[in-house]
Motif scaffolding. Structure first.
Motif, mmCIF file in Angstrom:
data_model
loop_
_atom_site.group_PDB
_atom_site.id
_atom_site.type_symbol
_atom_site.label_atom_id
_atom_site.label_comp_id
_atom_site.label_asym_id
_atom_site.label_seq_id
_atom_site.Cartn_x
_atom_site.Cartn_y
_atom_site.Cartn_z
ATOM 1 N N PRO A 154 0.838 -1.205 0.000
ATOM 2 C CA PRO A 154 0.000 0.000 0.000
ATOM 3 C C PRO A 154 0.871 1.252 0.000
ATOM 4 C CG PRO A 154 -0.759 -1.580 1.645
ATOM 5 C CD PRO A 154 0.560 -2.087 1.140
ATOM 6 N N PRO A 155 0.522 2.250 -0.778
ATOM 7 C CA PRO A 155 1.330 3.478 -0.803
ATOM 8 C C PRO A 155 1.330 4.170 0.553
ATOM 9 C CG PRO A 155 -0.744 3.775 -1.978
ATOM 10 C CD PRO A 155 -0.634 2.320 -1.667
ATOM 11 N N ARG A 156 2.375 4.952 0.790
ATOM 12 C CA ARG A 156 2.524 5.602 2.098
ATOM 13 C C ARG A 156 1.409 6.598 2.368
ATOM 14 N NH1 ARG A 156 9.062 6.853 2.519
ATOM 15 N NH2 ARG A 156 9.747 4.670 2.484
ATOM 16 N N TRP A 157 0.984 7.325 1.319
ATOM 17 C CA TRP A 157 -0.066 8.314 1.536
ATOM 18 C C TRP A 157 -1.353 7.641 1.985
ATOM 19 C CZ3 TRP A 157 -4.523 7.639 -1.109
ATOM 20 C CH2 TRP A 157 -4.477 6.903 -2.293
ATOM 21 N N LEU A 158 -1.602 6.420 1.492
ATOM 22 C CA LEU A 158 -2.804 5.696 1.894
ATOM 23 C C LEU A 158 -2.715 5.255 3.350
ATOM 24 C CD1 LEU A 158 -5.517 4.484 1.114
ATOM 25 C CD2 LEU A 158 -4.314 2.469 0.247
ATOM 26 N N LEU A 159 -1.539 4.803 3.760
ATOM 27 C CA LEU A 159 -1.341 4.406 5.158
ATOM 28 C C LEU A 159 -1.469 5.604 6.092
ATOM 29 C CD1 LEU A 159 1.668 1.933 4.741
ATOM 30 C CD2 LEU A 159 -0.750 1.370 5.039
ATOM 31 N N ARG A 160 -0.889 6.738 5.671
ATOM 32 C CA ARG A 160 -0.995 7.942 6.511
ATOM 33 C C ARG A 160 -2.439 8.420 6.592
ATOM 34 N NH1 ARG A 160 4.066 9.463 3.939
ATOM 35 N NH2 ARG A 160 2.869 10.607 2.362
ATOM 36 N N GLY A 161 -3.141 8.402 5.454
ATOM 37 C CA GLY A 161 -4.537 8.824 5.462
ATOM 38 C C GLY A 161 -5.401 7.921 6.318
ATOM 39 N N SER A 162 -5.155 6.614 6.239
ATOM 40 C CA SER A 162 -5.911 5.667 7.067
ATOM 41 C C SER A 162 -5.634 5.907 8.541
ATOM 42 C CB SER A 162 -5.547 4.230 6.688
ATOM 43 O OG SER A 162 -5.801 3.984 5.327
ATOM 44 N N LEU A 163 -4.368 6.196 8.880
ATOM 45 C CA LEU A 163 -4.011 6.455 10.274
ATOM 46 C C LEU A 163 -4.708 7.706 10.791
ATOM 47 C CD1 LEU A 163 -2.325 5.685 12.732
ATOM 48 C CD2 LEU A 163 -0.447 7.041 11.783
ATOM 49 N N VAL A 164 -4.759 8.742 9.962
ATOM 50 C CA VAL A 164 -5.432 9.982 10.372
ATOM 51 C C VAL A 164 -6.912 9.732 10.623
ATOM 52 C CG1 VAL A 164 -6.128 12.276 9.589
ATOM 53 C CG2 VAL A 164 -3.783 11.509 9.237
ATOM 54 N N ILE A 165 -7.561 8.975 9.730
ATOM 55 C CA ILE A 165 -8.989 8.677 9.895
ATOM 56 C C ILE A 165 -9.223 7.877 11.170
ATOM 57 C CG2 ILE A 165 -10.918 7.367 8.917
ATOM 58 C CD1 ILE A 165 -9.930 8.135 6.156
ATOM 59 N N VAL A 166 -8.384 6.878 11.418
ATOM 60 C CA VAL A 166 -8.539 6.054 12.620
ATOM 61 C C VAL A 166 -8.358 6.898 13.882
ATOM 62 C CG1 VAL A 166 -7.514 4.168 13.944
ATOM 63 C CG2 VAL A 166 -7.904 3.899 11.500
ATOM 64 N N VAL A 167 -7.350 7.784 13.885
ATOM 65 C CA VAL A 167 -7.098 8.622 15.063
ATOM 66 C C VAL A 167 -8.258 9.572 15.311
ATOM 67 C CG1 VAL A 167 -5.618 10.444 15.992
ATOM 68 C CG2 VAL A 167 -4.599 8.444 14.913
ATOM 69 N N LEU A 168 -8.761 10.220 14.251
ATOM 70 C CA LEU A 168 -9.859 11.166 14.408
ATOM 71 C C LEU A 168 -11.128 10.471 14.894
ATOM 72 C CD1 LEU A 168 -9.416 13.455 11.275
ATOM 73 C CD2 LEU A 168 -8.856 13.981 13.639
ATOM 74 N N ILE A 169 -11.455 9.351 14.264
ATOM 75 C CA ILE A 169 -12.659 8.626 14.667
ATOM 76 C C ILE A 169 -12.496 8.076 16.084
ATOM 77 C CG2 ILE A 169 -14.083 6.598 14.182
ATOM 78 C CD1 ILE A 169 -13.618 7.053 11.235
ATOM 79 N N GLY A 170 -11.324 7.504 16.375
ATOM 80 C CA GLY A 170 -11.084 6.967 17.706
ATOM 81 C C GLY A 170 -11.173 8.033 18.778
ATOM 82 N N GLY A 171 -10.599 9.212 18.516
ATOM 83 C CA GLY A 171 -10.666 10.298 19.482
ATOM 84 C C GLY A 171 -12.093 10.782 19.711
ATOM 85 N N ALA A 172 -12.855 10.906 18.619
ATOM 86 C CA ALA A 172 -14.246 11.348 18.748
ATOM 87 C C ALA A 172 -15.081 10.340 19.526
ATOM 88 C CB ALA A 172 -14.846 11.581 17.359
ATOM 89 N N VAL A 173 -14.848 9.049 19.272
ATOM 90 C CA VAL A 173 -15.615 8.010 19.960
ATOM 91 C C VAL A 173 -15.270 7.970 21.447
ATOM 92 C CG1 VAL A 173 -15.955 5.509 20.136
ATOM 93 C CG2 VAL A 173 -15.964 6.618 17.897
ATOM 94 N N ILE A 174 -13.995 8.197 21.779
ATOM 95 C CA ILE A 174 -13.596 8.214 23.191
ATOM 96 C C ILE A 174 -14.258 9.377 23.919
ATOM 97 C CG2 ILE A 174 -11.643 8.551 24.754
ATOM 98 C CD1 ILE A 174 -9.922 6.997 22.765
ATOM 99 N N LEU A 175 -14.292 10.547 23.268
ATOM 100 C CA LEU A 175 -14.893 11.722 23.896
ATOM 101 C C LEU A 175 -16.414 11.631 23.934
ATOM 102 C CD1 LEU A 175 -12.660 14.526 22.323
ATOM 103 C CD2 LEU A 175 -12.530 13.591 24.630
#
Length: 211
Positions: free
Chosen positions: A129-150
């Protein structure tokens, strides 16, 4: 194909989370919730046909993909030492043998083939998988995870309300009362102090008991 699948997964997850977030914040009416629920199932299908299906058709050569000339140009951009030799080789192969000297044509093809033979063109193709895809997936996971925790209600309450779009849900008040008094029994005519605890995002200016 890997990029298409990655795009499809990221957009689908982000789309569903956005629907949950809208319902969580707005407490939408039933007709709007039904539209969002329908969109949640249709949009991933559209993404599938727009991103993944064309990649699959190209992979199995059902749909025409890159031409040899385009592929040669891409390879030449990765191996600058090759320059235009690969493209020239393709052009030589397309020449009509009846119009040029056959032996001379074969010699020219063989010469250019020997010059590019040491290069491993498989290095250009990466199945990871290209790096930009991995970085984008990580950003989405962090944002969603943070919102769900809050705000856990985004994934615990919103899906239920979307699925039960024909039911009415009243938006809760921004504050809650907790009764601290042990007993509510009082004799008529006597004064009584009621102890309550108010919590929430917004607190009322005053509290009254209506009898």
């Amino acid at each position: 194909l890997v990029q298409a699948q990655g795009w499809h997964a990221c957009l689908t997850i982000a789309g569903w989370f956005l629907l949950f977030l809208l319902e969580f914040l707005l407490y939408l009416p039933g007709s709007t919730r039904f539209f969002l629920l329908l969109s949640g199932f249709l949009i991933p299908v559209l993404f599938l046909f727009a991103l993944v299906v064309p990649a699959l058709l190209s992979k199995f050569r059902i749909r025409k993909g890159l031409s040899y000339e385009s592929a040669a140009a891409i390879i030449s951009s990765h191996f600058t030492e090759i320059e235009d030799r690969l493209i020239n080789l393709l052009q030589l192969r397309q020449l009509d043998p009846d119009r040029v000297d056959h032996a001379l044509l074969l010699a020219a093809i063989e010469q250019k083939t020997e010059r590019i033979d040491p290069y491993d063109f498989r290095q250009v193709v990466s199945l990871r998988p290209p790096r930009w895809l991995l970085r984008g997936s990580l950003v989405i996971v962090v944002l969603i995870g943070g919102a769900v925790i809050l705000k856990p209600g985004i994934v615990t309450q919103s899906p239920e309300r979307l699925l039960n779009y024909n039911m009415y849900y009243e938006k809760p008040a921004p504050f809650a009362f907790e009764l601290l008094s042990d007993s509510l029994h009082v004799y008529q005519g006597e004064s009584y102090k009621v102890r309550v605890k108010v919590s929430g995002d917004f607190l009322p200016a005053e509290v009254r008991i209506v009898t």
